[in-house]
Design an enzyme around this catalytic site. Structure first.
Site, PDB file in Angstrom:
ATOM      1  CG  HIS A  16       3.336  -4.732  -6.479  1.00 44.81           C
ATOM      2  ND1 HIS A  16       3.741  -5.161  -5.238  1.00 44.81           N
ATOM      3  CD2 HIS A  16       2.772  -5.812  -7.073  1.00 44.81           C
ATOM      4  CE1 HIS A  16       3.425  -6.439  -5.094  1.00 44.81           C
ATOM      5  NE2 HIS A  16       2.830  -6.846  -6.202  1.00 44.81           N
ATOM      6  CG  HIS A  23       2.614  -4.935 -28.073  1.00 47.41           C
ATOM      7  ND1 HIS A  23       2.393  -3.672 -28.565  1.00 47.41           N
ATOM      8  CD2 HIS A  23       1.423  -5.578 -28.155  1.00 47.41           C
ATOM      9  CE1 HIS A  23       1.142  -3.547 -28.949  1.00 47.41           C
ATOM     10  NE2 HIS A  23       0.521  -4.690 -28.704  1.00 47.41           N
ATOM     11  N   GLY A  38       0.779  -1.226   0.000  1.00 49.09           N
ATOM     12  CA  GLY A  38       0.000   0.000   0.000  1.00 49.09           C
ATOM     13  C   GLY A  38       0.811   1.276   0.000  1.00 49.09           C
TER      14      GLY A  38
END
Length: 213
Positions: free
Chosen positions: A149, A140, A73
């Protein structure tokens, strides 16, 4: 094999340890964490001290280190540890699980973790200290900013841009061409079809600015 010291013995550390062991490039010396974590271990790897001991291990010849704390977080803990490692002189390698599929021309910053069966496709750029977690797909021409993350099972379709210190929740999907701003949090399972300004929290209940990061 070269020695490596790991910082943080929480849940994410289990995944990183497994990936290191499978690749057989580094010998794990042990963990550094808070004093109260001193009785914990993962397999044969124990907590040897706190991050105040980093200089001692460097002097003793351990020149590789990796941050094994997840996003939780907030990104400031990983950021602080990264700066401390760099100030001492540690090499911070990329840990890429042997089951991950990574195109040859992907560009990585340092300290990146790529988990089991993750896919990073052609011409993607992954910033320093990112986590591309188990089964995540980065298609891509995507760009992922530093300290972000990308959680388990999430999908970045082609040409997606994710800013720095952002969190994409488990099984979230970012539709092609979308921009996700710095410090955004995208909730688990969400499908994002429009650009997100920085510091946006986007989940099924709300889409608001927040003060985290």
């Amino acid at each position: 094999m070269k020695d490596i010291i790991l910082l943080g013995i929480g849940g994410h550390a289990h995944s990183v340890v497994s990936s290191i062991e499978l690749a057989r490039k580094y010998n794990i010396v042990g963990f550094l964490d808070k004093k109260e974590m001193g009785d914990r271990c993962i397999g044969a790897y124990y907590v040897l001290g706190t991050d105040n001991d980093l200089e001692r291990y460097y002097v003793d010849g351990v020149r590789n280190a990796f941050v094994t704390i997840g996003f939780m977080g907030r990104s400031d803990i990983r950021n602080r540890l990264y700066r401390k490692l760099k100030a001492i002189g540690y090499n911070i390698p990329n840990i890429i699980d042997i089951s991950a599929i990574v195109a040859e021309n992907v560009k990585f910053g340092e300290g990146v973790y790529v988990g089991k069966r993750a896919v990073i496709n052609a011409d993607a750029k992954i910033g320093k200290m990112c986590i591309i977690n188990t089964g995540a797909i980065v298609e891509h021409n995507c760009q992922v900013g530093a300290f972000s993350h990308i959680s388990v099972g999430s999908v970045l379709c082609g040409n997606v841009t994710v800013g720095s210190e952002a969190f994409i929740g488990a099984n979230a999907t970012i539709i092609q061409g979308i921009n996700i701003g710095d410090n955004c949090i995208i909730g688990a399972g969400m499908t994002v079809r429009k650009n997100m300004e920085e510091r946006t929290l986007f989940n099924k209940d709300r889409n608001i600015l927040y003060t985290g990061g």
